[in-house]
Enzyme design. Structure first.
Site, PDB file in Angstrom:
ATOM      1  N   GLU A  42      -1.117   2.857  -4.798  1.00  0.00           N
ATOM      2  CA  GLU A  42      -0.230   3.566  -5.724  1.00  0.00           C
ATOM      3  C   GLU A  42      -0.630   3.407  -7.183  1.00  0.00           C
ATOM      4  O   GLU A  42       0.199   3.070  -8.033  1.00  0.00           O
ATOM      5  CB  GLU A  42       1.216   3.095  -5.533  1.00  0.00           C
ATOM      6  CG  GLU A  42       1.810   3.494  -4.212  1.00  0.00           C
ATOM      7  CD  GLU A  42       3.274   3.126  -4.103  1.00  0.00           C
ATOM      8  OE1 GLU A  42       3.717   2.256  -4.867  1.00  0.00           O
ATOM      9  OE2 GLU A  42       3.967   3.694  -3.254  1.00  0.00           O
ATOM     10  N   GLU A  57       3.154   5.056   3.987  1.00  0.00           N
ATOM     11  CA  GLU A  57       4.332   4.209   3.944  1.00  0.00           C
ATOM     12  C   GLU A  57       5.573   5.099   4.041  1.00  0.00           C
ATOM     13  O   GLU A  57       5.618   6.170   3.428  1.00  0.00           O
ATOM     14  CB  GLU A  57       4.420   3.420   2.628  1.00  0.00           C
ATOM     15  CG  GLU A  57       3.289   2.465   2.384  1.00  0.00           C
ATOM     16  CD  GLU A  57       3.452   1.738   1.058  1.00  0.00           C
ATOM     17  OE1 GLU A  57       4.562   1.807   0.480  1.00  0.00           O
ATOM     18  OE2 GLU A  57       2.493   1.121   0.603  1.00  0.00           O
TER      19      GLU A  57
END
Length: 1014
Positions: free
Chosen positions: A186, A335
Site C-alpha cells: 500500500e 486483502e
C-alpha cells in the site's frame, strides 16, 4: 484495512500488500498439480489469507495450516512486514524459517505469495542511516515504530530495498511452492526532503528542456510566477500554479514507479517466469497514477475494506472495475475485511452472510482471488482489535465457518469460472489527471470527482449489469457506449482517440467539467469540451457553481441540477437539445442542459449539469437504449446484483442478494445452478445475503447483450496460445527506438524498433521480417504481440531465426509519434506513404532501412528470406513494397488490407491480372464485417468495400498462379482476428525454411546448444 470511504492514510493500519500474477490463475493450477498427489487441487477462484509465521512459535504453524486447509484456503501471503526477522542485522540474512513455512504450507495444498518487506524497514537501518527516513511536509522527520517511514526517493533506501529483494529472489525465485510476489504494501506517502526537491526539479528540467518552455505552459507571467532558475521551483502543491500542481502528482507517480521497478527488476533477474509480480493498491487512493505503476505488474491487486457500516455494492463495484481496468484483465483482492476492522469510528461487524456476499461480489467483478487480512492477529501491535479468522488462542472465531463455506463454493464453481472474465458493452473513462485537476480547484466544495463518476456508474451498472472502468486511451472499439463524466484534462491525443471512437460508430457521453484543460492543466482556448467542440457542434458558454438547485426538464423528465451547471451553446450543426434549464439564476434560464449530435453511425452527447439521482437514471436508460445496449442477464429484483463472466467458450452469471430479505429471481431461460446443484431451473430463490452461480443449460450462451455478427464480432477471436510468453522459452530483445531520416520523403523520419531473437548468431545469416505500423504489432498487450509469437515459433523451429523490424509511419519531427490507439492517419505521413501506388515507400524500406540493418546485423541477402506485413493501409504498403521490389521481398502478410479507393488501391486486382507473375507469397486476412462503405448520399461504394476488395485480390492472385493463402472471418476493421490467426500466418509464410537432417547436427536437434554424440 484501509478506510476507503475517508481515503486517509494510517501508519498504524497493518495492511499487507497484494501480489501480481503473470499467468493469471491457470499458472497456480498448473503449479498445484505438480505438488504432492495427496494435496487437494486449488479451485479457481482462489481463497487466501495473510499469514505471519514470524509472529508465532514454529510449533504452532502446523495447526494453523491445517485449519486453513479445512477452510479451503489455498494461498497464503507472507513476509511483507518481516524485514527485521529476515535481516536482523545489516547484511545478516535469515530465510530458513520462511523456507520452512513455505514448505509446510505446500504440504497442506497451499501455495505462497511472498511480499517484499520494504514498507516497514528495521530499526537498525533507520537509526544508522537517518537519511532513509521520510520528511513530513511541515519538516519533521519520521520515527521508527510504524510503517512507511521511509523516503521513497532516498538513494540509500532504494539500495537496501534492492538488496533485501534480490536476496529473497535468490532464495524463493525458483521455489516450486511460491507462485508470485507482492511489491511492498500500500505505498503512497510522499517525502518532503531535499533529495526529493532536487529530484523534482531535475525531473521538470528533463521534461520541459528549457525554462521558457515551462514558463509558457504554466503561464507564469500570472502573479509574477516566472521561473528564472530551476532551483526556484518549490516542492509542494498547496496554493500553487495549476500546471505545477498537476506535474507534481505526475512526478510522485514517476518516483513511485522508479521505487517499484527497483524491486521488480531485482525479482525478475532471479525468479522463474511463472512467478507473477503484483502490488496491492487502495481503491480510489490517488497519490499516484495507478495506470502507470501497473505497467510493471503482471496484474493489479487491491485491498477491499468496508469500514463502518455495510457493503454498498454499486459503490464498491466501481472500485473492483477500476482495478480490473488498470491492466484490463482480472485482478486479485489481496486483502479484504474478515468481519470488522480496527480503524473506523465505529468498527461494526458485517452481518452474517455479508462476508460471503462480498466475496462473490468481488468474483463477479473479475477477481480471481479473495484473500483475508488477516489469519490471526498478533498478541500486541497496533491492530490487536482487527477482525481475524482465528482468535488469539488459535481457535476459529464465528466467521471461520462462513469463510469455510466460501472455500467449498469456490471449489465447486471452479470449472464454471476458470478462464473467464467480465465483458461489457459499456465503459466509463477514469483519469487521475482529471481527478487531480478538479480536486486542486473544485470551485464548489462538494464537487467530488469520484462521486461524480459514481453518480453515472450506479444507474448504468444497475441497468446494463456489466461495466468497465478504463483509461481514456484504452481501446474503445468494443464498446457501444463510453461515458466520460468530469474528463477535465483532455489532451489533444485523447481528443483524437475519442473522435476516432465516435466516427467508428460509438456513442460518447461527456459529463460536466469535461474538456476544460489541456495536457498542461491550462484552459483550452476553444472552451469546453476543447478538441471535441467541432464534433459536438456546440460548446460550454459559461460554468456556474450552484448554491441553489437549478430545475431541468426534457426527455429525461423533470429534475434538477445541484453543485454544478453549465450553459451550452449550439452552432446549428444538428445538435439536439435533450434537457433545458428552468428558471434559475437568469443566466441558465431556458438554456440547454444536455445536447446530443449524430455523427455518421456514431453519436456524441454532452450533459452539462450534475443531475439528481432520478433524472440520472432516466438519462442512463436513454443512453443504453439509444446505444443498443441490453442488460447482460435481464430484470432482477431491487438489491440483487448480476455479474457475467465469460471466456474459453463458457458463460456464467453470479447473482448476489445484497439485502436482508429473500428474493425470487425469474431467469431469462433454463440455467443450471452451480452452488446448489441439480437440474436446470427457470427461477431461483435467493435467501437474505444469498448467492448463486448459474450456467446456461446445455452450455449455450444466453446473454441478450452478446453482440450480433454485424457488431462486436471481434469478441469471438481469443488470444492464441503462442501470443503469450511461455516458461522455458528464451526471450528475444527489443532494441530501440531508432530514428531513420528519409530521403524518399524529405523532411520526415521513421521511428523503428528491432527484435533480436535469443537464438541469433552473428556468424549465421538471419531471415528478416518487417512490420508496418510497428507500434501496433509489438504492443505487449495488443492484438498481435509479434515478439512473443516469434519467440515461441523460433524456439520450436517452426519459423527460421529472424530479425524483425517494427517501423512506424514517417512523420515530421514536430508531429507526434503514433501509438496503437492512434495509427497516425491524421498526424503523420501515413496516408501518403502507405496508400499511394508508387515506389517511394519501397525506397524507404530497401534503400534506407536495409542498409542500416545490414550495417549492424548479419542478414541474409536472399529475397526469399525477407518478409513484410501490416494491417489496413500498412498491409497495402507491405504488398506494394514486394510488388515494386520482388528482388528484395517475397513474403507478404496482409490483414484487413486497404486495397480500396483511398489513393487508387482498388486497381491492384486489375494490375495483377495484366502483369507478369512475380515470385511473391501472400497471406490475406479480412472479415465480413470490415468497412463496407456508403457514399455521403447513402449509396453503396464498391470501391470502398474492404472485404470485397480483399476477395478481389485473392481471386486475381489465384488466377495468376501466385502462392496465396487467405482466411475470411467475421472481424471488423482492426487486428482482433490476428489474435487468433497470426501464428498460423507466420508458419505458412515461412513453411519452406531450411531444416537440417544431419544426424550429427546436435545444435539443430537440441534446444540448449551443441552436445556431444553419445
Amino acid at each position: 484495512m484501509t478506510n476507503l470511504a475517508a481515503f486517509t492514510r494510517r501508519t498504524h493500519s497493518c495492511v499487507p500488500r497484494r501480489h501480481s500474477w503473470r499467468r493469471l490463475f491457470s499458472t497456480a493450477l498448473l503449479l498445484l498439480a505438480a505438488l504432492a498427489a495427496a494435496q487437494p487441487s486449488a479451485p479457481a477462484p482462489l481463497l487466501g489469507t495473510a499469514w505471519y509465521p514470524e509472529q508465532w512459535p514454529e510449533s504452532r504453524w502446523e495447526a494453523d495450516l491445517q485449519l486453513m486447509q479445512n477452510a479451503g484456503i489455498r494461498m497464503v501471503r507472507v513476509g511483507e512486514f518481516a524485514w527485521s526477522t529476515m535481516e536482523p542485522a545489516e547484511g545478516q540474512f535469515r530465510f530458513e524459517w520462511l523456507e520452512r513455512a513455505v514448505a509446510l504450507a505446500a504440504k497442506h495444498g497451499i501455495v505462497t505469495v511472498v511480499g517484499t518487506p520494504t514498507a516497514a524497514p528495521p530499526a537498525w537501518l533507520t537509526q544508522k542511516y537517518p537519511d532513509t527516513l521520510k520528511t513530513f511536509e511541515h519538516g519533521q522527520k519520521a520515527t521508527h515504530g510504524g510503517r512507511e517511514q521511509y523516503s521513497f526517493t532516498s538513494p540509500r533506501y532504494l539500495q537496501f530495498c534492492r538488496r533485501i529483494t534480490e536476496e529473497m529472489a535468490k532464495r524463493f525465485g525458483k521455489n516450486p511452492n511460491v507462485v508470485g510476489w507482492q511489491i511492498d504494501n500500500e505505498y503512497g506517502d510522499t517525502s518532503w526532503d531535499e533529495v526529493t526537491r532536487h529530484e523534482w526539479q531535475d525531473w521538470l528540467r528533463e521534461k520541459y528542456g528549457t525554462l521558457s518552455n515551462l514558463n509558457e505552459h504554466w503561464t507564469t507571467s500570472y502573479w509574477s510566477e516566472t521561473i528564472t532558475d530551476w532551483s526556484q521551483i518549490p516542492l509542494g502543491t498547496a496554493d500553487n500554479n495549476p500546471g505545477l500542481r498537476l506535474e507534481f502528482r505526475r512526478f510522485v507517480t514517476a518516483m513511485y514507479k522508479k521505487y517499484q521497478h527497483n524491486e521488480v527488476e531485482a525479482i525478475r533477474a532471479h525468479a522463474e517466469p511463472r512467478q507473477f509480480i503484483t502490488s496491492n493498491f487502495m481503491g480510489w487512493y490517488d497519490a499516484f497514477d495507478h495506470y502507470v505503476l501497473s505497467e510493471d505488474l503482471d496484474f493489479a491487486s487491491w485491498d477491499n475494506y468496508v469500514g463502518r457500516g455495510h457493503l454498498k455494492a454499486l459503490d464498491n463495484g466501481i472500485v473492483h472495475d477500476l482495478t480490473r481496468g488498470l491492466k484490463r484483465k482480472n485482478f486479485w483482492v489481496m486483502e479484504t475485511q474478515p468481519g470488522f476492522v480496527n480503524w473506523s469510528p465505529v468498527n461494526n461487524a458485517l452481518d452474517r452472510g455479508e462476508v460471503r456476499a462480498m466475496a462473490w461480489h468481488a468474483i463477479g467483478h473479475g477477481a480471481d482471488t479473495v484473500s483475508y487480512w488477516q489469519w490471526r492477529s498478533a498478541l500486541s501491535g497496533q491492530e490487536q482489535y482487527h477482525g481475524t479468522l482465528v482468535g488469539a488462542d488459535g481457535t476459529p472465531v464465528p466467521l471461520y465457518d462462513e469463510v469455510a463455506q466460501i472455500g467449498r463454493e469456490f471449489a465447486k464453481a471452479s470449472d464454471a469460472l476458470a478462464g473467464t472474465s467480465p465483458a461489457s458493452a459499456v465503459a466509463i473513462l477514469h483519469s487521475y489527471d482529471s481527478r487531480w485537476a478538479i480536486n486542486n480547484q473544485r470551485h464548489h466544495q462538494d464537487f467530488d470527482p469520484e462521486e461524480l463518476l459514481r453518480s453515472y456508474y450506479r444507474p448504468l451498472r444497475a441497468l446494463a449489469q456489466q461495466m468497465d472502468v478504463v483509461n481514456p486511451m484504452a481501446p474503445l472499439a468494443q464498446y457501444k457506449l463510453v461515458v466520460a463524466p468530469g474528463l477535465n484534462v483532455l489532451p489533444a491525443e485523447v481528443g483524437r482517440h475519442l473522435i476516432e471512437y465516435v466516427n467508428g460508430g460509438g456513442h460518447l457521453v461527456l459529463g460536466p467539467r469535461s474538456g476544460m484543460k489541456d495536457d498542461w492543466n491550462a484552459l483550452w482556448p476553444e472552451r469546453q469540451p476543447g478538441p471535441l467542440v467541432p464534433l459536438l457542434g456546440g460548446r460550454v458558454e459559461q460554468w456556474y457553481a450552484l448554491d441553489e438547485k437549478a430545475p431541468a426538464t426534457g426527455q429525461w423528465g423533470n429534475g434538477a441540477a445541484s453543485i454544478w451547471a453549465e450553459q451550452l451553446g449550439s452552432f446549428g450543426t444538428g445538435a439536439e437539445t435533450l434537457m433545458t434549464y428552468g428558471k434559475s439564476n437568469g443566466w441558465l434560464d431556458g438554456q440547454p442542459a444536455a445536447i446530443s449530435r449524430q455523427v455518421g453511425k456514431g453519436r456524441i452527447t454532452y450533459i452539462a449539469a450534475w443531475l439528481d439521482e432520478t433524472t440520472m437514471r432516466s438519462a442512463a436508460e436513454w443512453m443504453l437504449r439509444i446505444s443498443g445496449v441490453q442488460p447482460a442477464f435481464g430484470a432482477v429484483p431491487e438489491g440483487v446484483e448480476v455479474s457475467r463472466r465469460e471466456g474459453n467458450g463458457k458463460e456464467a452469471f453470479i447473482l448476489v442478494n445484497h439485502t436482508k430479505d429473500a428474493k425470487s429471481v425469474t431467469l431469462p431461460r433454463a440455467m443450471s445452478p452451480v452452488l446448489a446443484g441439480g437440474e436446470p431451473v427457470t427461477s431461483i430463490e435467493l435467501p437474505p445475503r444469498g448467492v448463486e452461480v448459474l450456467r446456461p443449460a446445455g452450455g449455450a450462451a444466453i446473454s441478450q447483450n452478446r453482440p450480433a455478427a454485424s457488431e462486436n464480432t471481434d469478441l469471438y477471436y481469443p488470444l492464441a496460445p503462442d501470443a503469450v510468453p511461455r516458461d522455458g522459452v528464451p526471450k528475444g530483445e527489443i532494441r530501440g527506438p531508432f530514428t531513420l531520416p528519409s530521403q524518399a520523403y524529405p523532411g520526415t523520419q521513421h521511428t523503428y524498433w528491432i527484435y533480436v531473437p535469443a537464438q541469433y548468431d552473428p556468424a549465421t545469416p538471419a531471415s528478416l521480417m518487417i512490420y508496418n505500423d510497428g507500434q501496433a504489432f509489438m504492443a505487449p498487450e495488443g492484438d498481435v504481440r509479434a515478439q512473443f509469437v516469434m519467440n515461441n515459433l523460433i524456439y520450436r523451429r517452426e519459423i527460421p531465426v529472424m530479425i524483425a523490424v517494427f517501423i512506424n509511419p514517417g512523420r515530421r519531427p514536430d508531429q507526434p509519434e503514433p501509438n496503437p490507439g492512434d495509427w497516425g492517419d491524421r498526424d503523420t505521413n501515413r496516408p501518403t506513404e502507405y496508400n499511394t501506388l508508387d515506389d517511394k515507400y519501397a525506397r524507404v524500406i530497401v534503400d534506407e532501412l536495409l542498409p542500416a540493418l545490414y550495417k549492424d546485423y548479419n542478414l541474409s541477402k536472399d529475397p526469399e528470406r525477407h518478409g513484410i506485413g501490416g494491417s489496413s493501409s500498412g498491409a497495402i504498403a507491405a504488398f506494394t513494397v514486394a510488388w515494386e521490389r520482388p528482388d528484395q521481398f517475397r513474403k507478404v502478410l496482409s490483414n484487413v488490407g486497404s486495397f480500396t479507393n483511398i489513393r487508387g488501391g482498388h486497381a491492384y486486382p486489375d494490375i495483377i491480372r495484366k502483369s507478369e507473375t512475380k515470385p511473391i507469397r501472400v497471406f490475406l486476412v479480412d472479415g465480413r464485417n470490415d468497412n463496407r462503405s456508403l457514399k455521403p448520399d447513402g449509396t453503396y461504394d464498391q470501391t470502398r468495400d474492404w472485404f470485397y476488395q480483399n476477395v478481389r485480390m485473392q481471386q486475381a492472385l489465384t488466377e495468376k498462379g501466385y502462392d496465396v493463402n487467405y482466411s475470411w472471418g467475421i472481424q471488423r476493421h482492426g487486428q482482433k482476428m490476428l489474435q487468433t490467426v497470426f501464428p498460423e500466418m507466420m508458419r505458412w509464410l515461412w513453411r519452406d525454411h531450411g531444416v537440417s537432417t544431419d544426424v550429427h547436427d546436435m545444435v539443430e536437434r537440441s534446444f540448449n546448444g551443441a552436445k556431444k554424440q553419445p
